[in-house]
Every structure is written in C-alpha cells, then in structure tokens.
Design an enzyme around this catalytic site. Sequence first.
Site, mmCIF file in Angstrom:
data_model
loop_
_atom_site.group_PDB
_atom_site.id
_atom_site.type_symbol
_atom_site.label_atom_id
_atom_site.label_comp_id
_atom_site.label_asym_id
_atom_site.label_seq_id
_atom_site.Cartn_x
_atom_site.Cartn_y
_atom_site.Cartn_z
ATOM 1 N N GLU A 154 0.821 -1.230 0.000
ATOM 2 C CA GLU A 154 0.000 0.000 0.000
ATOM 3 C C GLU A 154 0.847 1.269 0.000
ATOM 4 O O GLU A 154 0.582 2.200 0.759
ATOM 5 C CB GLU A 154 -0.970 -0.036 1.185
ATOM 6 C CG GLU A 154 -1.852 -1.267 1.139
ATOM 7 C CD GLU A 154 -2.989 -1.267 2.165
ATOM 8 O OE1 GLU A 154 -2.956 -0.451 3.089
ATOM 9 O OE2 GLU A 154 -3.910 -2.086 2.005
ATOM 10 N N GLU A 176 -6.285 -10.306 -1.596
ATOM 11 C CA GLU A 176 -7.096 -10.178 -0.371
ATOM 12 C C GLU A 176 -8.575 -10.132 -0.728
ATOM 13 O O GLU A 176 -9.337 -9.332 -0.174
ATOM 14 C CB GLU A 176 -6.707 -8.891 0.390
ATOM 15 C CG GLU A 176 -5.245 -8.823 0.746
ATOM 16 C CD GLU A 176 -4.836 -7.542 1.447
ATOM 17 O OE1 GLU A 176 -5.709 -6.792 1.922
ATOM 18 O OE2 GLU A 176 -3.631 -7.289 1.517
HETATM 19 C C1 XIL Z 1 -5.967 -6.358 7.985
HETATM 20 C C2 XIL Z 1 -6.328 -7.608 8.761
HETATM 21 O O1 XIL Z 1 -7.307 -8.333 8.072
HETATM 22 C C3 XIL Z 1 -6.798 -7.247 10.148
HETATM 23 O O2 XIL Z 1 -6.973 -8.430 10.899
HETATM 24 C C4 XIL Z 1 -5.788 -6.342 10.813
HETATM 25 O O3 XIL Z 1 -6.285 -5.923 12.054
HETATM 26 C C5 XIL Z 1 -5.464 -5.144 9.962
HETATM 27 O O4 XIL Z 1 -5.033 -5.581 8.681
HETATM 28 N N1 XIL Z 1 -4.721 -4.405 3.438
HETATM 29 C C6 XIL Z 1 -3.754 -5.305 3.816
HETATM 30 C C7 XIL Z 1 -4.000 -6.225 4.929
HETATM 31 O O5 XIL Z 1 -2.711 -5.400 3.143
HETATM 32 O O6 XIL Z 1 -2.847 -6.543 5.626
HETATM 33 C C8 XIL Z 1 -5.055 -5.705 5.866
HETATM 34 O O7 XIL Z 1 -5.385 -6.755 6.781
HETATM 35 C C9 XIL Z 1 -6.289 -5.273 5.107
HETATM 36 C C10 XIL Z 1 -5.948 -4.174 4.140
#
Ligand code: XIL
Length: 453
Positions: free
Chosen positions: A161, A275
């Site tokens: 990100e 994701e």
């Molecule tokens: C999120 C997780 O799902 C949560 O459990 C945690 O509290 C915060 O992070 N983008 C990403 C992930 O790259 O690592 C994030 O995951 C969601 C957004």
Amino acid sequence: MQEYPNYKQLINLRALLLLFCVNLFYSQITLTQYLRDYAKVLNLNFGSPTQGLKPQMQDSLSNNFNFTIPGNSLKFNMVEPKQGKFDFRYADSVVDFAEKHGMKVKGHCLIWHWSEPGWLWYYSVHGHPTREGMLKIMKTHIDSVVGHFKGRINEWDLVNEAILDKPDAQGSCLKNTHWRSIIGPDYIDSAFVFAHRADPKAYLYLNDYSGEMNFPQEKVKADMIYEFVKGLVKRGIPIHGVGLESHINNIADEFAIYLNIKRYAELGIRVAMTETDIMHSSFSPIAWTAMLNAAVANYNFTTFVVWGMTDQYSWKGRDCDCLMWDVNFKRKPSVFKAVITALEKADKKVAELRGRFQAIPADDRRPETPDSLSASNEGKRIILKWGSSKKALTYAVERATTLDGPYKVIENEIIDTSYTDKHVKKGIIYYYKILAVNPFAVSQDSKEISISY
Ligand code: XIL
C-alpha cells in the site's frame, strides 16, 4: 381500487426477479471436489490466510486451499515488536502446517506504514533519523525475516500500500510515509534489492488496493501502479509480481480487470488477487465469477487469495457477507458455484502456459536452448519436433534455404513442441532452428537441422 406498480417499481421488481433467478442458478451445486482440486488443474495458487483460523476450519483450509498466509503475524509490528527481537513462532507453526498439507506459503508484508511498531515510529519522529539509519533498519528487518524463512516461504508481499490514490502536488505517486520521507523515493528500490539478496529464489510483490480497475475512479490508481512497476522493471529492480488486493463492493468489471492483468504479462510480471472479499456475496455471486474469469484468462495470473474463509472473522465485520463461508462456518453454495463455474470453464491452454510461467525461477530466467530437434516428411509437409526446454513459455521456428542462414522466423508463439511447415517446395533443402522464448529472454538457437522432400 387496485393499485398498479409505477414504472420505477416495475424496474425494481424486474431487477429483483433477475437477481432471484441468478441466485437460483448459482445455488444449485453439488461439490464433488475441493477448490484446490479445481485450482490444481489450472496451475493456480488458491489461498486463504489463517486469520481467525479456528480448529473447526483447519480441515476446510487444507482441503480447499493449496496456499496460505500466516495471518497478521509477519507484519512489522508483530514480527519485530522490539528492535532486533523477532517473533517467528506463529508463522513457523503455519509453515509447518502448510508443509504437512502440501500448501505454499506467502509472507505478508514486510514494509507497510500501517504496521509500524512503536520503536520505529519513535525513531522516525524523535530519533533524529537519517537515510542511512532508516536503510539499516529496513535491511536488518528484511534480512532477518526473509532469511529466517528462506527455502520455506518463497513469495513475499514486500512493499504494501505504498501508492497514492492520485498523484500528489509534485506529481509523485508515492505516499509520504516515514520510509519515503526519511530515505527518499528510492526506498522501494532498496527494499526489493535487499529482499532479493536475502533470498534470490523468492518472488517479490508490490501489493496495493484499488488497482483492479473495476470502477472509473480506480483507473487513475491502477495506471499509476502499472507505470511505477514498469519503471522498476526498466531500472532492473528485482520485482516479480503485483498484488491486487481486490476488496470489492459487489460489482466487478470483468473485461477491465482482464486487461489490467494482461498488460503486466509483457513486463514478465505475475499478478495475484491477494485479499479478495466481495461485499454482499450471496446476493450477487456473479461478481465472484467475473473476478475469476478475468483472472484465469491470463497466464501471468498465478494466485487467487480470499481474505479469510468465514464472515465470522472478516476484517470487514461479521455482517459483511463478503467471504465464501458464512458466520456459522457453512459454505455459501451460491458463492462456491460462482467460483467453480469460472474455474471449470477456464481455458486449459492458458493454464498450461501459467504452469510454465510459474516454473520460471525468480533469479535465473533465461530459457534453455531447445534440443533433440528432428525433422520428417509427410506428403508436401515438413514436420519438426523438439524436446521441451526448461523455462520456455513458447517456441519460435527459424528457417533458411542455405547452410548457416540467413535465417528468418517463420512462426512464433508455438505452445507445442512440434511444428508443421506447409510452405515448402520440392527439391529445396530447408534448414531449421528452434528458439525457446519467455517474457524475459530468448534462448540461444538450437542446433540446425536440414531436410528436403
Ligand atoms: C488487515 C487484517 O485483516 C486485520 O486483521 C488487521 O487488524 C489489519 O489488517 N490491506 C492489507 C491487509 O494489506 O494486511 C489488511 O489486513 C487489510 C488491508
């Protein structure tokens, strides 16, 4: 008096009826295989992280997925909570579990401003930080984490990100994180170089959200990610993949996503959906089919990851209806059907190319020279056959009519290891050579062979 629905209500009724029919179609499913069996046929990694993994879901995880991620445990603040003190316990246990079940593991994520531990924040803000000091922290972190899992975890979301949603006032696409403000905009180059040196065999990804390009406003970001990655490739930075997070709000523009993935193929870049969760999944399973259709139509699409299995533990909240299993750990038949529909009808030729592409190592990418070239006649045709060469994606045939050339490419992008030349004349001796090709390089010429009919 009877009331008639007005025009607007009628449209709504029709939309509802359509959704009802779509749902009815998608909910008819008998699952005879697990998801990973479908994925295997397509040479696809199909994964879920272990977030919120409860014992009752462990079998579902290993039965359905051939790929996993050790939850949040490899984020900077979790794995290096104190400077120089690393905690690999949870990730080690996930890697053990994965190895036992023939699953690959991805590490997520090494450099992400959201997972900065307190000590790093303190150094960045109050510690009179220097470029050298910050680079040293980055290198130590990457060397330690990547080094610890060398040979066991072979892909990493390295930088997470980092790209802005639109360019800043200076025209830069990079977020102004501590990494960037202290090291400078080349911090990403350094991260990739450090990680590649720590494990030359690991595939390294730049991961980000809103780059799938399924809404017009995302096109700006998708293009910025693409241009940035293209710049890294041009500068010789060892990047291997782009992760599209794919947090979707129920509509997916299949063709736009398809094209967005495809353009990375020319750069030799792998693409993963890293994701995936789709809001209102059971109401609009069609979006799952669209995402997967777009994905598996590209040979450079290697990995599909859902961001958790059950809604119960989704980061979007248990009411999100955004994953493949509901809050009671039950499969959602409509979503499974939607996913399987796409996997079943995927092009097997593309899958074959995906397998070859996946097999190209991260550090040594030049295809081997084809050997065992043979030629035979069949009527007015000359048939060439050769052995498959390692790291080749496709082959090209060169032909000459005099010994030692000049040779001309008469056919390329051949997927098979044979070719029939129909444009031949009697009495002429033809000389042939074969080249193996992939997006990174072309092999040396095979030995020459001559034949006439
Ligand atoms: C999120 C997780 O799902 C949560 O459990 C945690 O509290 C915060 O992070 N983008 C990403 C992930 O790259 O690592 C994030 O995951 C969601 C957004």
